[in-house]
Design an enzyme around this catalytic site. Structure first.
Site, PDB file in Angstrom:
ATOM      1  N   ASN A  32       0.890  -1.249  -0.105  1.00 31.48           N
ATOM      2  CA  ASN A  32       0.049   0.083  -0.086  1.00 31.48           C
ATOM      3  C   ASN A  32       0.966   1.098   0.134  1.00 31.48           C
ATOM      4  OD1 ASN A  32       0.792  -0.760   2.699  1.00 31.48           O
ATOM      5  ND2 ASN A  32      -1.209   0.601   3.493  1.00 31.48           N
TER       6      ASN A  32
ATOM      7  N   GLU B 250       0.346   5.278   0.808  1.00 32.96           N
ATOM      8  CA  GLU B 250      -0.732   6.230   1.204  1.00 32.96           C
ATOM      9  C   GLU B 250      -0.228   7.544   0.787  1.00 32.96           C
ATOM     10  OE1 GLU B 250      -2.097   4.103   5.562  1.00 32.96           O
ATOM     11  OE2 GLU B 250      -0.763   5.919   5.495  1.00 32.96           O
TER      12      GLU B 250
ATOM     13  N   GLU C 228      -3.002  -3.994  -3.687  1.00 29.86           N
ATOM     14  CA  GLU C 228      -3.419  -4.854  -4.968  1.00 29.86           C
ATOM     15  C   GLU C 228      -3.226  -3.988  -6.176  1.00 29.86           C
ATOM     16  OE1 GLU C 228      -5.139  -4.620  -1.923  1.00 29.86           O
ATOM     17  OE2 GLU C 228      -5.940  -6.655  -1.660  1.00 29.86           O
TER      18      GLU C 228
ATOM     19  N   CYS D  36     -10.688  -3.558  -4.511  1.00 30.31           N
ATOM     20  CA  CYS D  36      -9.681  -4.508  -4.913  1.00 30.31           C
ATOM     21  C   CYS D  36     -10.453  -5.742  -5.299  1.00 30.31           C
ATOM     22  CB  CYS D  36      -8.610  -4.642  -3.929  1.00 30.31           C
ATOM     23  SG  CYS D  36      -7.706  -3.103  -3.573  1.00 30.31           S
TER      24      CYS D  36
HETATM   25 ZN   LIG Z   1      -8.004  -2.060  -1.656  1.00 30.85          ZN
END
Ligand SMILES: [Zn+2]
Length: 141
Positions: A44, A46, A57, A91
């Site tokens: 991820n 941010e 994803e 996702c």
């Molecule tokens: Zn997601």
């Protein structure tokens, strides 16, 4: 545990260690086995503007496409403690676009299918049947 699942969990954990999550302190990593044997992964990312944050994803799908495409056969996602996570709703749609017919997702309760993850998913078939008849749809169909 199946050796291939452990390989994916390890790859997801490695990806998670690269997460950029300074706001939530909730790093996530995802990994998937591609039909050609590759393992793709993502973490991820941010952003100070929270709404543009990318799930793990997103990076995984980008790596899949950048590497030549293919279909995802197995998928797993982990958090910062290495615990298995379920993909968010958005996702699940990303994964559905690239899931092999026998796609399997590792969950805390075992494995599930794409249909189990996102029943009656909207996809390229819907576009052809109800939308633009000239749509070529997904490259891997
Ligand atoms: Zn997601």
């Amino acid at each position: 545990m199946d050796v291939r699942w452990q390989r994916l969990i390890d790859a997801a954990h490695e990806a998670m260690e690269h997460a950029y999550a300074p706001y939530s302190n909730y790093p996530v990593g995802a990994a998937a086995l591609v039909s050609d044997g590759r393992i793709v992964s993502g973490c991820n990312v941010e952003n100070a503007a929270y709404g543009v944050t990318l799930c793990a994803e997103c990076g995984l799908i980008s790596e899949l496409v950048r590497g030549g495409g293919g279909m995802l056969e197995q998928f797993v996602c982990v958090d910062g403690r290495g615990e298995i996570l379920m993909p968010c709703g958005r996702c699940r749609q990303l994964l559905a676009e690239h899931a092999a017919p026998d796609f399997a997702v590792r969950t805390v309760a075992g494995t599930t299918t794409m249909e189990g993850l996102l029943p009656d998913a909207f996809g390229a078939v819907d576009l052809r049947q109800r939308g633009n008849p000239d749509s070529k749809g997904a490259r891997h169909e």
